[in-house]
Design an enzyme around this catalytic site. Structure first.
Site, PDB file in Angstrom:
ATOM      1  CD  GLU A 122      -3.165  -1.034   2.032  1.00  0.00           C
ATOM      2  OE1 GLU A 122      -3.274  -0.030   2.751  1.00  0.00           O
ATOM      3  OE2 GLU A 122      -3.981  -1.983   2.044  1.00  0.00           O
TER       4      GLU A 122
HETATM    5  C1  LIG Z   1       3.339  -9.397   0.466  1.00  0.00           C
HETATM    6  C2  LIG Z   1       2.914  -8.439  -0.592  1.00  0.00           C
HETATM    7  C3  LIG Z   1       1.572  -8.320  -0.931  1.00  0.00           C
HETATM    8  C4  LIG Z   1       1.174  -7.482  -1.974  1.00  0.00           C
HETATM    9  N1  LIG Z   1      -0.129  -7.473  -2.383  1.00  0.00           N
HETATM   10  C5  LIG Z   1      -0.448  -6.791  -3.512  1.00  0.00           C
HETATM   11  C6  LIG Z   1      -1.768  -6.908  -4.081  1.00  0.00           C
HETATM   12  O1  LIG Z   1      -2.640  -7.587  -3.541  1.00  0.00           O
HETATM   13  N2  LIG Z   1      -2.029  -6.247  -5.224  1.00  0.00           N
HETATM   14  C7  LIG Z   1      -1.087  -5.475  -5.849  1.00  0.00           C
HETATM   15  O2  LIG Z   1      -1.380  -4.920  -6.890  1.00  0.00           O
HETATM   16  N3  LIG Z   1       0.153  -5.327  -5.333  1.00  0.00           N
HETATM   17  C8  LIG Z   1       0.497  -5.977  -4.201  1.00  0.00           C
HETATM   18  N4  LIG Z   1       1.764  -5.855  -3.681  1.00  0.00           N
HETATM   19  C9  LIG Z   1       2.711  -4.994  -4.344  1.00  0.00           C
HETATM   20  C10 LIG Z   1       3.163  -3.799  -3.541  1.00  0.00           C
HETATM   21  O3  LIG Z   1       2.168  -2.816  -3.559  1.00  0.00           O
HETATM   22  C11 LIG Z   1       4.501  -3.346  -4.141  1.00  0.00           C
HETATM   23  O4  LIG Z   1       5.450  -4.272  -3.685  1.00  0.00           O
HETATM   24  C12 LIG Z   1       4.886  -1.955  -3.786  1.00  0.00           C
HETATM   25  O5  LIG Z   1       4.084  -1.071  -4.495  1.00  0.00           O
HETATM   26  C13 LIG Z   1       6.349  -1.655  -4.104  1.00  0.00           C
HETATM   27  O6  LIG Z   1       6.707  -2.067  -5.381  1.00  0.00           O
HETATM   28  P1  LIG Z   1       8.050  -2.931  -5.571  1.00  0.00           P
HETATM   29  O7  LIG Z   1       8.031  -4.022  -4.569  1.00  0.00           O
HETATM   30  O8  LIG Z   1       8.157  -3.278  -6.990  1.00  0.00           O
HETATM   31  O9  LIG Z   1       9.214  -1.936  -5.144  1.00  0.00           O
HETATM   32  P2  LIG Z   1       9.850  -0.806  -6.051  1.00  0.00           P
HETATM   33  O10 LIG Z   1       8.794   0.041  -6.632  1.00  0.00           O
HETATM   34  O11 LIG Z   1      10.846  -1.434  -6.962  1.00  0.00           O
HETATM   35  O12 LIG Z   1      10.599   0.080  -4.961  1.00  0.00           O
HETATM   36  C14 LIG Z   1      11.943  -0.182  -4.526  1.00  0.00           C
HETATM   37  C15 LIG Z   1      12.318   0.907  -3.522  1.00  0.00           C
HETATM   38  O13 LIG Z   1      12.342   2.187  -4.153  1.00  0.00           O
HETATM   39  C16 LIG Z   1      11.596   3.114  -3.385  1.00  0.00           C
HETATM   40  N5  LIG Z   1      11.040   4.133  -4.287  1.00  0.00           N
HETATM   41  C17 LIG Z   1      10.377   3.956  -5.439  1.00  0.00           C
HETATM   42  N6  LIG Z   1      10.039   5.147  -5.967  1.00  0.00           N
HETATM   43  C18 LIG Z   1      10.509   6.098  -5.134  1.00  0.00           C
HETATM   44  C19 LIG Z   1      10.481   7.526  -5.108  1.00  0.00           C
HETATM   45  N7  LIG Z   1       9.926   8.225  -6.070  1.00  0.00           N
HETATM   46  N8  LIG Z   1      11.061   8.158  -4.073  1.00  0.00           N
HETATM   47  C20 LIG Z   1      11.655   7.453  -3.087  1.00  0.00           C
HETATM   48  N9  LIG Z   1      11.709   6.123  -3.063  1.00  0.00           N
HETATM   49  C21 LIG Z   1      11.141   5.448  -4.061  1.00  0.00           C
HETATM   50  C22 LIG Z   1      10.531   2.286  -2.699  1.00  0.00           C
HETATM   51  O14 LIG Z   1      10.062   2.941  -1.531  1.00  0.00           O
HETATM   52  C23 LIG Z   1      11.307   1.018  -2.369  1.00  0.00           C
HETATM   53  O15 LIG Z   1      12.009   1.201  -1.174  1.00  0.00           O
HETATM   54  C24 LIG Z   1       2.159  -6.683  -2.637  1.00  0.00           C
HETATM   55  C25 LIG Z   1       3.497  -6.777  -2.265  1.00  0.00           C
HETATM   56  C26 LIG Z   1       3.888  -7.650  -1.267  1.00  0.00           C
HETATM   57  C27 LIG Z   1       5.338  -7.724  -0.919  1.00  0.00           C
END
Ligand SMILES: Cc1cc2nc3c(=O)[nH]c(=O)nc-3n(C[C@H](O)[C@H](O)[C@H](O)COP(=O)(O)OP(=O)(O)OC[C@H]3O[C@@H](n4cnc5c(N)ncnc54)[C@H](O)[C@@H]3O)c2cc1C
Length: 758
Positions: free
Chosen positions: A454
């Site tokens: 989220e």
């Molecule tokens: C257990 C679990 C359940 C989930 N359930 C769902 C679900 O039901 N439906 C769904 O659609 N998604 C789901 N997600 C996805 C979740 O919303 C994403 O993991 C999240 O949005 C982050 O994306 P990412 O993991 O690809 O990290 P990335 O986007 O690759 O981020 C990597 C890092 O970069 C940082 N970052 C990125 N952009 C910026 C910025 N502009 N400024 C500063 N920092 C930044 C982030 O904070 C993070 O620390 C789930 C994820 C997990 C792990």
């Protein structure tokens, strides 16, 4: 003197005579703004417009109206919600064995799934007309938190259908036909939903999803109809492996102009039965060994009719707005509830363990090092409960305070993580050895999930809290940006000039208040209450004026570039966040009836927030890229240094004292770690030992006195020593029996599980 009078007259003329001001002040600044302020992107505008400004606006104003804080209605659980907690939730807690769920079965047992569906746990946000429970945000948060106190796997399973997903999207935007089709099944659990936005190429930057839906003709139910050809590849999707209905976000395109002239229609959400040909669901991820369902979904050239778009074809391209609107509220409910539950479990069990575990001949709770960590656990838990109630209260008042919910999401999950870390440290090996007796290990492992979902925390802190807060909550900036963007330049200058004058007066007031506040230790600020909590309101008003002033200086110095200066803007967001948490604690104290026993917790938590806010402000000033403005800020905000400090050692000790004995303070601050009748688990084990040992404290004292006087040999308390005490007539038979039974409970509580094989 004459020079001073001349300067004052000159200033009055320049600022007071409209034409002069407009020509020499407003016009150049207007031109500068037009140049430096980037136009808001569509996604930024939609995010900005999706929520409402609430108490965050007051905190940003430099002069919060404390009466407004005190007059916010206190949310109450309804009779139905209370009954559900006492019956269905208690029954569920008795069915949960988290060790078995996580380490052995890697899924909830079938009877638990059946019970969750049968009792409509998945329908808390579905209106009653469609068979849902239709609970308040406070009700949903309390239920999820109570479940989380025993099993995060079960809590996440319950939480997901009750937050952003098909149920919520349908309830808000669905057509009546779609509601009739899906909501009753979602309410009674015959349908299990998931919602898929994230994919390998788009995580935080969800607006960049490559998944597509191309408008075309296709065959559906044996007829040629207008629809979408979908291609998607999604990962991390909670409940996907067991879902019967998939909510899908994709980018809709109409290259052949079948709907009109717009070719790139934008992000759209549709609802697709899992059984629809081409839908791939079922593979599982392993999210840090937690046993909730999480996995992938894919589809290649899957055709769906236009009617499956949530809200119908009218809502094509409006998906981003829908998601942002729902998240604006939702992120303030579920994850903050999980964090608060972690706080309640940690406070109850760690305070108990501190009274149960001895080393070097004394309870570990008597070591100052342990007390320091225990005070952090309890103080942060007080903040969590206060912020939980205040945030869900706003949602129940139909607010969509997107900045406040972003604060809640980031800071509450971070506080939860820090609390669990402290609790693990105090428990030592007892927290590490997994098994049915371990009540912390799975909670510790699950913390990164709350941090990531989220809105990943680094992004939430750096981009959302101040990034949105500065423009949304500021009394003038958004209107100024809109004025600058007006097409009619003359009219724009006129509007801008009026706003700028008010803005400058506002800036001057905040500068003066900051300086006076610093020189007087905020003693001249008013407070809505008398007594020992009044100083907190005065300090918060001072910090609010500092924030308002520094935000203006940051925007003036960096303009649109402030967005990229995340280290500066995030720290300003930290100031706003700490003000929010501290004001929530003050409100909580008032709404709980000013409980005298809670004062140490209140003092600890508010002093810590003020310290954190001032530290963040100091770092902004120290790193401010425009040095002259940085010096000005320092001269106005900390002219004689930063005198905010962490709560004193005495306050920390008073917090430990308050939570380390059985009684109302400890019950109040751990009420989400509920002990239903008949529950026998690691938590109840350590609690029973703690209560029994507390009851036997006078006899323990007698033993120690006897050792000091030489009536008993000096050795650690043990059944052998208790037997000797009877022989030496230090204890009676019945006293020795009750002491021995407490000692047996204590022995069980300090033991960990062992297995012949793993
Ligand atoms: C257990 C679990 C359940 C989930 N359930 C769902 C679900 O039901 N439906 C769904 O659609 N998604 C789901 N997600 C996805 C979740 O919303 C994403 O993991 C999240 O949005 C982050 O994306 P990412 O993991 O690809 O990290 P990335 O986007 O690759 O981020 C990597 C890092 O970069 C940082 N970052 C990125 N952009 C910026 C910025 N502009 N400024 C500063 N920092 C930044 C982030 O904070 C993070 O620390 C789930 C994820 C997990 C792990």
């Amino acid at each position: 003197m004459t020079l001073l009078i001349l300067i004052i007259i000159a200033v009055l003329v320049v600022f007071g005579v409209t034409d002069i001001r407009r020509q020499f002040i407003s016009k150049p600044i207007f031109g500068f703004f037009r140049k430096v302020l980037p136009p808001l992107s569509q996604t930024e505008r939609e995010a900005m417009e999706a929520g409402t400004v609430w108490w965050d606006g007051e905190l940003f104003s430099g002069r919060p109206d404390w009466q407004q804080l005190h007059s916010m209605p206190m949310g109450e659980l309804s009779g139905e919600e209370r009954a559900f907690l006492d019956n269905q939730v208690d029954t569920l807690l008795l069915m949960l064995d988290d060790h078995h769920v996580v380490q052995e079965q890697k899924d909830l047992p079938q009877p638990v799934w059946d019970y969750l569906k049968q009792e409509r746990f998945f329908s808390m946000i579905i209106p009653k007309t469609y068979g849902g429970l239709d609970f308040s945000a406070l009700g949903a948060s309390t239920i999820v938190a109570r479940i989380a106190s025993r099993s995060l796997t079960a809590a996440i399973t319950v939480m997901v259908p009750n937050s952003l997903g098909p149920g919520e999207l349908l309830a808000h935007y669905g057509t009546e036909e779609q509601k009739q089709r899906w909501l009753p099944g979602l309410a009674d659990g015959t349908e299990v939903p998931c919602f898929a936005l994230t994919g390998p190429e788009a995580g935080s930057d969800a607006g960049a999803i490559p998944d597509s839906g191309v408008v075309c003709m296709g065959e559906h139910d044996g007829k040629e109809v207008l629809g979408l050809r979908l291609n998607w590849d999604k990962r991390y999707i909670t409940l996907a492996p067991v879902a019967t209905v998939l909510g899908l976000a994709f980018k809709m395109r109409d290259p052949d102009g079948l709907l009109g002239d717009t070719k790139e229609i934008g992000i759209t959400c549709a609802l697709i039965p899992a059984s629809h040909p081409g839908v791939e669901l079922g593979n599982r991820h392993n999210p840090l060994n937690m046993a909730f369902m999480n996995g992938t979904t894919r589809g290649e050239d899957v055709f769906i009719p236009m009617e499956w778009i949530i809200g119908g074809p009218d809502y094509a391209g409006r998906g981003w707005r829908m998601l942002v609107e729902c998240l604006s509220a939702g992120r303030g409910i579920s994850l903050p509830a999980l964090a608060t539950a972690a706080g309640h479990v940690a406070t109850r069990t760690t305070s108990a363990y501190c009274g149960v575990r001895q080393q070097f001949g004394v309870n570990i709770g008597q070591f100052e090092g342990v007390q320091e960590a225990m005070a952090r656990i309890a103080g942060n838990t007080y903040l969590l409960e206060a912020a939980r109630k205040m945030t869900v209260g706003a949602i129940d008042m139909n607010q969509k305070p997107s900045v406040v919910t972003a604060i809640a999401k980031y800071h509450m999950t971070e506080l939860g993580r820090s609390i669990v870390n402290d609790a693990m440290d105090i428990h030592g090996g007892k927290g590490i050895q997994l098994g049915p007796k371990n009540y912390l290990g799975n909670m510790y492992l699950a913390q990164p999930v709350s941090i990531t979902v989220e809105g990943a925390n680094i992004l939430t802190r750096n981009l959302m809290i101040f990034g949105q807060g500065a423009t949304r909550c500021h009394p003038y900036v958004l209107s100024e940006m809109e004025a600058v963007a007006m097409e009619d330049k003359d009219q724009a200058l006129k509007v801008f000039d009026g706003l700028l004058l008010s803005h400058m007066l506002y800036g001057a007031r905040n500068g003066l208040n900051s300086l006076v506040g610093a020189l007087t230790g905020a003693r001249l600020n008013s407070a809505p209450v008398a007594g020992e909590t009044a100083r907190h309101y005065r300090n918060l008003s001072r910090l609010s004026a500092n924030l308002a002033l520094m935000s203006d200086l940051a925007m003036a110095a960096l303009g649109g570039g402030l967005k990229q200066k995340e280290m500066i803007s995030a720290r300003l967001g930290d100031v706003l966040s700490q003000l929010y948490l501290a004001s929530a604690a003050l409100r909580h104290f008032e709404s709980e009836g000013r409980q005298h026993g809670d004062l140490p917790l209140l003092h600890y938590s508010v002093e810590k927030c003020c310290y954190e806010a001032a530290k963040a402000m100091e770092e902004v000033i120290r790193n401010f890229p425009n040095r002259p403005l940085g010096w000005l800020a320092k001269a106005l905000i900390f002219p004689i240094g930063n005198h905010f400090h962490m709560p004193s050692d005495d306050t920390a000790k008073a917090v430990c004292e308050a939570v380390s004995k059985p009684g109302v303070v400890r019950e109040r601050i751990t009420h989400l770690c509920h002990m239903p009748e008949g529950l026998e688990d690691g938590i109840s084990e350590v609690e029973k030992a703690f209560l029994a040992l507390h009851e036997q404290a006078p006899l323990m004292k007698t033993l120690k006195q006897a050792m000091r006087s030489g009536a008993l040999p000096k050795q650690a308390i043990s059944p052998a020593l208790i037997a000797k005490a009877v022989e030496a007539e230090v204890l009676t038979e019945s006293q020795s029996e009750s002491l021995l039974s407490a000692w047996t409970l204590r022995t069980a509580a300090i033991h960990v599980d062992e297995f012949a094989t793993l």
